[in-house]
Write an enzyme that holds these catalytic residues in place. Structure first.
Site, PDB file in Angstrom:
ATOM      1  N   ASN A   1      31.530  -4.263 -28.967  1.00 26.73           N
ATOM      2  CA  ASN A   1      32.317  -4.100 -30.196  1.00 26.73           C
ATOM      3  C   ASN A   1      32.281  -5.379 -31.031  1.00 26.73           C
ATOM      4  O   ASN A   1      31.149  -5.809 -31.349  1.00 26.73           O
ATOM      5  CB  ASN A   1      33.692  -3.458 -29.970  1.00 26.73           C
ATOM      6  N   ASP A   2      33.376  -5.956 -31.402  1.00 33.15           N
ATOM      7  CA  ASP A   2      33.388  -6.977 -32.456  1.00 33.15           C
ATOM      8  C   ASP A   2      32.378  -8.119 -32.276  1.00 33.15           C
ATOM      9  O   ASP A   2      32.257  -8.671 -31.186  1.00 33.15           O
ATOM     10  CB  ASP A   2      34.759  -7.661 -32.506  1.00 33.15           C
TER      11      ASP A   2
ATOM     12  N   ASP B   1      42.767 -12.400 -32.133  1.00 34.90           N
ATOM     13  CA  ASP B   1      41.556 -12.562 -32.955  1.00 34.90           C
ATOM     14  C   ASP B   1      41.599 -13.794 -33.862  1.00 34.90           C
ATOM     15  O   ASP B   1      41.435 -13.688 -35.088  1.00 34.90           O
ATOM     16  CB  ASP B   1      41.286 -11.300 -33.812  1.00 34.90           C
TER      17      ASP B   1
ATOM     18  N   LEU C   1      29.409  -1.057 -23.519  1.00 37.78           N
ATOM     19  CA  LEU C   1      29.913  -0.989 -24.893  1.00 37.78           C
ATOM     20  C   LEU C   1      29.985  -2.362 -25.559  1.00 37.78           C
ATOM     21  O   LEU C   1      30.517  -3.310 -24.984  1.00 37.78           O
ATOM     22  CB  LEU C   1      31.312  -0.353 -24.885  1.00 37.78           C
TER      23      LEU C   1
ATOM     24  N   SER D   1      38.611 -10.951 -28.957  1.00 40.10           N
ATOM     25  CA  SER D   1      37.857 -11.519 -30.069  1.00 40.10           C
ATOM     26  C   SER D   1      38.323 -12.899 -30.508  1.00 40.10           C
ATOM     27  O   SER D   1      39.490 -13.269 -30.348  1.00 40.10           O
ATOM     28  CB  SER D   1      37.926 -10.575 -31.260  1.00 40.10           C
TER      29      SER D   1
HETATM   30  C1  FRU Z   1      39.009  -4.919 -32.697  1.00 38.22           C
HETATM   31  C2  FRU Z   1      39.681  -5.323 -31.392  1.00 38.22           C
HETATM   32  C3  FRU Z   1      40.300  -6.708 -31.504  1.00 38.22           C
HETATM   33  C4  FRU Z   1      40.341  -7.159 -30.077  1.00 38.22           C
HETATM   34  C5  FRU Z   1      39.057  -6.583 -29.530  1.00 38.22           C
HETATM   35  C6  FRU Z   1      39.106  -6.164 -28.091  1.00 38.22           C
HETATM   36  O1  FRU Z   1      38.018  -3.981 -32.498  1.00 38.22           O
HETATM   37  O2  FRU Z   1      40.645  -4.369 -31.022  1.00 38.22           O
HETATM   38  O3  FRU Z   1      41.554  -6.725 -32.144  1.00 38.22           O
HETATM   39  O4  FRU Z   1      40.383  -8.538 -29.944  1.00 38.22           O
HETATM   40  O5  FRU Z   1      38.746  -5.458 -30.335  1.00 38.22           O
HETATM   41  O6  FRU Z   1      37.844  -5.767 -27.644  1.00 38.22           O
END
Ligand code: FRU
Length: 497
Positions: free
Chosen positions: A46-47, A168, A44, A107
């Site tokens: 993500n960010d 983040d 997966l 992140s």
């Molecule tokens: C956003 C988030 C961030 C975090 C990251 C973890 O999608 O929840 O706040 O740092 O993904 O994967």
């Protein structure tokens, strides 16, 4: 398949190589691998994280759980590109291998200083009773690409008044100082962003909370990003738990714009919160500045807590195409970066009039392309374009002239996604002329409306044979003029560890 905690918190380094080969083979069987978007080799994504230009190249990292299509133990994966279009996989950049990031390298962002690229990220930790404690951490990428973490975090825990949801960091330089905004949850369970300052990237002091006109706006703000554009201050963030009073996504991503942030006090005067994207699958964007001064944004083309059809093939999600931002009439406009023109391949053209009926553009059929269409001289009550049409499938952009609305309808796009949140998204348009710039990849569509006034981003999961393009009009005529280019870029190479 449900993933138990023990499986989700396994480390890539401890995994049997056979399991990885098996997973890679499963991914390779997926009919929905993208052609020119950044996607994970397995597991997966993500960010987007650490987006920066450094040493003559763009660097873009992302949140990665390698072992399956779930949110597990997160790594930073590294990609780089000379031109924001052709990306090379560079492998894992940051592993969760320290006490202060043991449960995930979460992140963060990047900034160049003294000839190095500094990566500022959240170290997620959990104790035995699974209580979370976040650290804000720093790593340093040398000119030769070697990355070293600082021995200790630069901000430990959370200040009083905030919960463990504190993460983040997005860092920038202003004058002699560095600043960072951190996404946070107050002890009263409302969301906000907190401003920090540093002279050297090592020692950070809390300035204050960003003082916005949104004191009670959702329960957590994820992934804040502050920048200035055209003399305006812009804060992008993802407020969780806001009710935007229209059918929308599980979580939204938007911005506030106004006078530049006062970095001494944290004051930010701004207009109302607006969505960055009108589509279905968009979250946690991050921006950077190019050497020629353009502000570029990349987002995660996915949403938390949502199942996607690629899960069955052991992978999930991709990043959006990079978009250049500009301010016009007090709003952010977004257009695909001009470098994307360099991957335009074979071209097809069409123009004419449709009168209450439909027209198949047979030359335009395909699944990876850029398509620009302009509609003019409109007296039809409705008109639009159906894409990825097949026997039973279609993804439709429909303009309702009476209501001045443009709709993206994925009801019949193929395999369903998050239908409980609706299958139609809309934006306002001026119905006397409508211009759409569409990027189609195997399993996604990005639609830039009227030179970037609005954008719709969505994953779609049609059958491989659903490739048709069809124009239509109801209750009158519409003139159209369309161009389409095939896009052919070699997919990124397998390069997992
Ligand atoms: C956003 C988030 C961030 C975090 C990251 C973890 O999608 O929840 O706040 O740092 O993904 O994967």
């Amino acid at each position: 398949m449900e993933w138990v905690k023990e499986e989700r918190y396994r480390r890539l380094e401890d995994t049997d190589p056979d399991e990885l080969s098996w997973l890679a083979a499963k991914v390779a069987r997926s009919p929905w691998r993208q052609g020119y978007h950044i996607q994970p080799e397995t597991g997966l994504l993500n960010d987007p994280n650490g987006f920066a230009f450094f040493q003559g190249e763009y660097h873009l990292f992302y949140q990665w759980f390698p072992l399956g299509p779930v949110h597990g133990l997160k790594y930073w994966y590294h990609t780089s590109s000379p031109d924001l279009v052709r990306w090379t996989n560079r492998g894992v950049a940051l592993k969760p291998d320290q006490d202060f990031d043991s449960h995930g390298v979460y992140s963060g962002s990047a900034i160049e200083f003294n000839g190095c690229l500094y990566l500022m990220y959240t170290g997620n930790t959990r104790d035995k009773s699974w209580e979370r404690l976040p650290y804000q951490c720093m790593a340093q990428m040398e000119k030769d690409g070697q990355i070293h973490k600082f021995h200790s975090p630069v901000i430990s825990g959370t200040p009083s008044g905030y919960t463990e949801h504190y993460r983040d960091p997005k860092v920038w330089q202003q004058g002699e100082c560095f600043y960072a905004v951190i996404g946070a949850q107050r002890s009263n369970l409302t969301g906000c962003a907190v401003l920090y300052r540093s002279n050297d990237l090592y020692k950070w002091e809390k300035v204050d909370e960003l003082n916005t006109g949104l004191p009670d706006f959702g329960y957590m703000w994820e992934c804040p990003d502050y920048f200035e554009l055209n003399g305006q201050g812009v804060l992008c963030f993802c407020p969780q738990g806001v009710d935007l009073k229209e059918p929308g996504n599980i979580y939204s991503s938007g911005y506030i714009i106004g006078t530049p942030l006062d970095v001494e006090t944290g004051d930010l005067q701004h207009e109302d919160f607006r969505l960055l994207d009108r589509g279905f699958d968009f979250y946690a964007p991050q921006t950077t500045l190019t050497p020629d001064g353009r502000r570029i944004l990349v987002g995660w083309m996915g949403l938390p807590e949502t199942k996607y059809p690629t899960d069955d093939y052991g992978w999930a999600h991709c990043l959006t195409l990079p978009r250049e931002l500009r301010v016009e009439g007090g709003s952010l406009y977004q257009v695909p970066v001009r470098e994307l023109q360099t991957i335009r391949g074979q071209r097809s053209l069409a123009d004419g009039m449709i009168s209450s009926g439909s027209l198949n553009l047979t030359d335009f059929a395909g699944s990876r392309y850029e398509l620009i269409i302009e509609f003019n001289n409109i007296d039809a009550t409705g008109f639009g374009i159906a894409l990825r049409t097949g026997e039973k499938e279609r993804t439709v952009l429909l303009c309702n002239t009476k209501e001045s609305k443009l709709m993206l309808d994925r009801t019949l796009s193929g395999r369903p996604i998050a239908e409980e949140f609706g299958t139609i998204r809309t934006c306002n348009v001026n119905p006397s002329t409508v211009k759409l710039q569409i990027f189609m990849d195997t399993s996604s569509i990005e639609v830039f409306v009227d030179d970037g006034r609005e954008v719709f981003t969505a994953r779609i999961f049609p059958h491989e044979e659903s490739k048709g393009v069809c124009l239509f009009a109801k209750g009158g005529n519409v003139l159209y003029r369309a161009k389409k280019w095939n896009i052919e870029v070699e997919g990124s190479k397998l390069n997992v560890i």
